[in-house]
Write a protein that holds these residues in place. Sequence first.
Motif, PDB file in Angstrom:
ATOM      1  N   PHE A   1      43.953  52.052  29.783  1.00 52.41           N
ATOM      2  CA  PHE A   1      43.078  52.602  30.818  1.00 52.41           C
ATOM      3  C   PHE A   1      42.857  51.623  31.975  1.00 52.41           C
ATOM      4  O   PHE A   1      42.947  51.992  33.142  1.00 52.41           O
ATOM      5  CB  PHE A   1      41.731  52.991  30.183  1.00 52.41           C
ATOM      6  N   VAL A   2      42.580  50.347  31.644  1.00 54.65           N
ATOM      7  CA  VAL A   2      42.240  49.399  32.709  1.00 54.65           C
ATOM      8  C   VAL A   2      43.462  49.153  33.599  1.00 54.65           C
ATOM      9  O   VAL A   2      43.371  49.150  34.826  1.00 54.65           O
ATOM     10  CB  VAL A   2      41.704  48.055  32.152  1.00 54.65           C
ATOM     11  N   SER A   3      44.625  48.979  32.990  1.00 54.61           N
ATOM     12  CA  SER A   3      45.787  48.693  33.840  1.00 54.61           C
ATOM     13  C   SER A   3      46.163  49.919  34.681  1.00 54.61           C
ATOM     14  O   SER A   3      46.614  49.777  35.820  1.00 54.61           O
ATOM     15  CB  SER A   3      46.963  48.135  33.041  1.00 54.61           C
ATOM     16  N   ASN A   4      45.930  51.113  34.167  1.00 57.39           N
ATOM     17  CA  ASN A   4      46.153  52.305  35.009  1.00 57.39           C
ATOM     18  C   ASN A   4      45.169  52.337  36.168  1.00 57.39           C
ATOM     19  O   ASN A   4      45.521  52.699  37.297  1.00 57.39           O
ATOM     20  CB  ASN A   4      45.964  53.593  34.197  1.00 57.39           C
ATOM     21  N   LEU A   5      43.927  51.949  35.876  1.00 59.10           N
ATOM     22  CA  LEU A   5      42.883  51.986  36.902  1.00 59.10           C
ATOM     23  C   LEU A   5      43.189  51.012  38.044  1.00 59.10           C
ATOM     24  O   LEU A   5      43.008  51.338  39.220  1.00 59.10           O
ATOM     25  CB  LEU A   5      41.536  51.619  36.259  1.00 59.10           C
ATOM     26  N   VAL A   6      43.639  49.799  37.722  1.00 55.83           N
ATOM     27  CA  VAL A   6      43.860  48.811  38.789  1.00 55.83           C
ATOM     28  C   VAL A   6      45.166  49.069  39.537  1.00 55.83           C
ATOM     29  O   VAL A   6      45.404  48.496  40.587  1.00 55.83           O
ATOM     30  CB  VAL A   6      43.805  47.339  38.299  1.00 55.83           C
TER      31      VAL A   6
ATOM     32  N   LEU B   1      32.409  49.696  26.938  1.00 57.13           N
ATOM     33  CA  LEU B   1      32.892  48.720  27.910  1.00 57.13           C
ATOM     34  C   LEU B   1      34.283  48.263  27.470  1.00 57.13           C
ATOM     35  O   LEU B   1      34.453  47.770  26.359  1.00 57.13           O
ATOM     36  CB  LEU B   1      31.939  47.523  27.940  1.00 57.13           C
ATOM     37  N   LEU B   2      35.269  48.440  28.344  1.00 57.90           N
ATOM     38  CA  LEU B   2      36.631  48.035  27.966  1.00 57.90           C
ATOM     39  C   LEU B   2      36.945  46.611  28.390  1.00 57.90           C
ATOM     40  O   LEU B   2      37.640  45.884  27.711  1.00 57.90           O
ATOM     41  CB  LEU B   2      37.664  48.967  28.611  1.00 57.90           C
ATOM     42  N   GLN B   3      36.473  46.233  29.595  1.00 59.56           N
ATOM     43  CA  GLN B   3      36.770  44.889  30.085  1.00 59.56           C
ATOM     44  C   GLN B   3      35.766  44.536  31.163  1.00 59.56           C
ATOM     45  O   GLN B   3      35.377  45.388  31.968  1.00 59.56           O
ATOM     46  CB  GLN B   3      38.197  44.849  30.678  1.00 59.56           C
ATOM     47  N   GLN B   4      35.368  43.269  31.188  1.00 64.36           N
ATOM     48  CA  GLN B   4      34.518  42.788  32.267  1.00 64.36           C
ATOM     49  C   GLN B   4      35.169  41.529  32.814  1.00 64.36           C
ATOM     50  O   GLN B   4      35.478  40.613  32.037  1.00 64.36           O
ATOM     51  CB  GLN B   4      33.116  42.468  31.740  1.00 64.36           C
ATOM     52  N   ALA B   5      35.396  41.477  34.117  1.00 67.25           N
ATOM     53  CA  ALA B   5      36.115  40.335  34.682  1.00 67.25           C
ATOM     54  C   ALA B   5      35.872  40.269  36.180  1.00 67.25           C
ATOM     55  O   ALA B   5      35.382  41.221  36.782  1.00 67.25           O
ATOM     56  CB  ALA B   5      37.610  40.496  34.421  1.00 67.25           C
ATOM     57  N   THR B   6      36.246  39.127  36.789  1.00 71.69           N
ATOM     58  CA  THR B   6      36.203  39.064  38.252  1.00 71.69           C
ATOM     59  C   THR B   6      37.308  39.994  38.769  1.00 71.69           C
ATOM     60  O   THR B   6      38.266  40.290  38.036  1.00 71.69           O
ATOM     61  CB  THR B   6      36.497  37.642  38.759  1.00 71.69           C
ATOM     62  N   PRO B   7      37.210  40.413  40.044  1.00 72.56           N
ATOM     63  CA  PRO B   7      38.272  41.285  40.568  1.00 72.56           C
ATOM     64  C   PRO B   7      39.663  40.657  40.397  1.00 72.56           C
ATOM     65  O   PRO B   7      40.613  41.326  39.992  1.00 72.56           O
ATOM     66  CB  PRO B   7      37.905  41.438  42.043  1.00 72.56           C
ATOM     67  N   GLU B   8      39.755  39.342  40.649  1.00 71.67           N
ATOM     68  CA  GLU B   8      41.070  38.705  40.550  1.00 71.67           C
ATOM     69  C   GLU B   8      41.601  38.716  39.110  1.00 71.67           C
ATOM     70  O   GLU B   8      42.754  39.054  38.864  1.00 71.67           O
ATOM     71  CB  GLU B   8      41.001  37.268  41.098  1.00 71.67           C
ATOM     72  N   GLU B   9      40.719  38.376  38.159  1.00 77.30           N
ATOM     73  CA  GLU B   9      41.155  38.392  36.741  1.00 77.30           C
ATOM     74  C   GLU B   9      41.580  39.795  36.332  1.00 77.30           C
ATOM     75  O   GLU B   9      42.565  39.979  35.606  1.00 77.30           O
ATOM     76  CB  GLU B   9      39.993  37.988  35.816  1.00 77.30           C
TER      77      GLU B   9
ATOM     78  N   ARG C   1      44.928  40.540  37.797  1.00 74.94           N
ATOM     79  CA  ARG C   1      46.017  39.743  37.215  1.00 74.94           C
ATOM     80  C   ARG C   1      46.241  40.069  35.743  1.00 74.94           C
ATOM     81  O   ARG C   1      47.378  40.110  35.293  1.00 74.94           O
ATOM     82  CB  ARG C   1      45.719  38.244  37.350  1.00 74.94           C
ATOM     83  N   ASN C   2      45.144  40.264  35.002  1.00 73.70           N
ATOM     84  CA  ASN C   2      45.297  40.481  33.554  1.00 73.70           C
ATOM     85  C   ASN C   2      44.505  41.692  33.076  1.00 73.70           C
ATOM     86  O   ASN C   2      43.588  41.546  32.264  1.00 73.70           O
ATOM     87  CB  ASN C   2      44.789  39.252  32.782  1.00 73.70           C
ATOM     88  N   PRO C   3      44.833  42.884  33.555  1.00 70.44           N
ATOM     89  CA  PRO C   3      44.083  44.044  33.062  1.00 70.44           C
ATOM     90  C   PRO C   3      44.481  44.351  31.622  1.00 70.44           C
ATOM     91  O   PRO C   3      45.632  44.120  31.248  1.00 70.44           O
ATOM     92  CB  PRO C   3      44.549  45.177  33.992  1.00 70.44           C
ATOM     93  N   ARG C   4      43.506  44.837  30.838  1.00 68.62           N
ATOM     94  CA  ARG C   4      43.879  45.246  29.480  1.00 68.62           C
ATOM     95  C   ARG C   4      44.828  46.426  29.552  1.00 68.62           C
ATOM     96  O   ARG C   4      44.701  47.300  30.411  1.00 68.62           O
ATOM     97  CB  ARG C   4      42.623  45.646  28.699  1.00 68.62           C
ATOM     98  N   GLU C   5      45.779  46.451  28.627  1.00 76.73           N
ATOM     99  CA  GLU C   5      46.751  47.549  28.574  1.00 76.73           C
ATOM    100  C   GLU C   5      46.027  48.893  28.494  1.00 76.73           C
ATOM    101  O   GLU C   5      44.958  48.982  27.897  1.00 76.73           O
ATOM    102  CB  GLU C   5      47.607  47.416  27.302  1.00 76.73           C
TER     103      GLU C   5
END
Length: 317
Positions: free
Chosen positions: A231-236, A214-222, A225-229
């Motif tokens: 994989f997650v930021s590429n995904l969003v 699991l890399l990050q768990q958050a609401t869609p808005e979080e 706004r603040n994706p982890r650098e």
Amino acid sequence: MIELNNLTRSFGDHKAVDNLNLKVETGEICALIGTSGCGKSTTLKMINRLIEPSSGTVLIDGEDIRNQPPEQLRRKIGYAIQGVGLFPHRSVYENIATVPRLLGWSSEQIDARVHELLDLLKMDFDSFAHRKPSRLSGGEQQRIGVARALAAKPDLMLMDEPFGALDPLTRERLQLELKQIQKLLGITIILVTHDIEEAIRLADRIAVMDGGKLLQQATPEELLRNPREGFVSNLVGGEERALRLLSLRSISDLMEPAECFELNAATPSIEASATLRDALARQIWQQSPVLRVTGENGDTCGAISMERLLSLGQRPE
Ligand SMILES: Nc1ncnc2c1ncn2[C@@H]1O[C@H](COP(=O)(O)OP(=O)(O)OP(=O)(O)O)[C@@H](O)[C@H]1O
């Protein structure tokens, strides 16, 4: 609440799921998202014991699922999968009735439930109940798959890419229907998807997985706004994030009093329940920096300006 604690599943030397910790609150939709092979389906199947973990625990409302025989557990958990898995030789009616029959419901109770579910999914009983799955379209089959998963009134539904094979319009319609049904019935849903738009549209929380972790768990808005650098930021997404953020809010959240603008008969209008993304699209399409906002009865209840949308969608600091 569903709690996955240090959940690990290995196949040979390969850790398909690697020390996963995740909590899903009652009544929420949690989307598990990640690339193909990252361990989403394995995670889901450990919740209804189709796969047993190599280590770690799954608790449902505080109780370890190993305390119940798998068949008994599965009858209490709805399960809808891509490709639906309807029984081909049974009618729609019998497909939906499967788990209630196993649970020993009376025929009156079953009949009432099948009527209720077809109604909920906007399918006419007389036209659909006695057809075989092969005589349904892909979208209709998916609906029956969802109806079957809901049949025994589960508190928890596991859904593995339930709308995977559908065209974008049908898919979007079913997503909205699912969300309405979920709010109406108050059930908890864990949904596997590889589609970030689907996760944003449906989920209260999004859990992003990669390589079994699991890399990050958050609401869609979080998450937007603040994706982890990495994989997650590429995904969003990069600049698409702006539009995705606008799609999370409805116009009624951000509109201003109509008197703040000089609206006239030619000012285009939009319903207050539409999203801010819809508002921006209409402003561009109609070449109008301000829209009149209308309520359910069609009366003007405010206005939404492009300036306001631009300030909301700007790049986070
Ligand atoms: N029964 C099995 N035997 C061996 N390896 C398996 C088995 N089931 C899954 N795996 C492997 O575990 C990993 C995770 O698979 P899983 O199906 O959970 O991924 P996923 O994220 O759901 O992928 P997809 O989006 O493609 O469905 C993959 O590398 C897969 O090859």
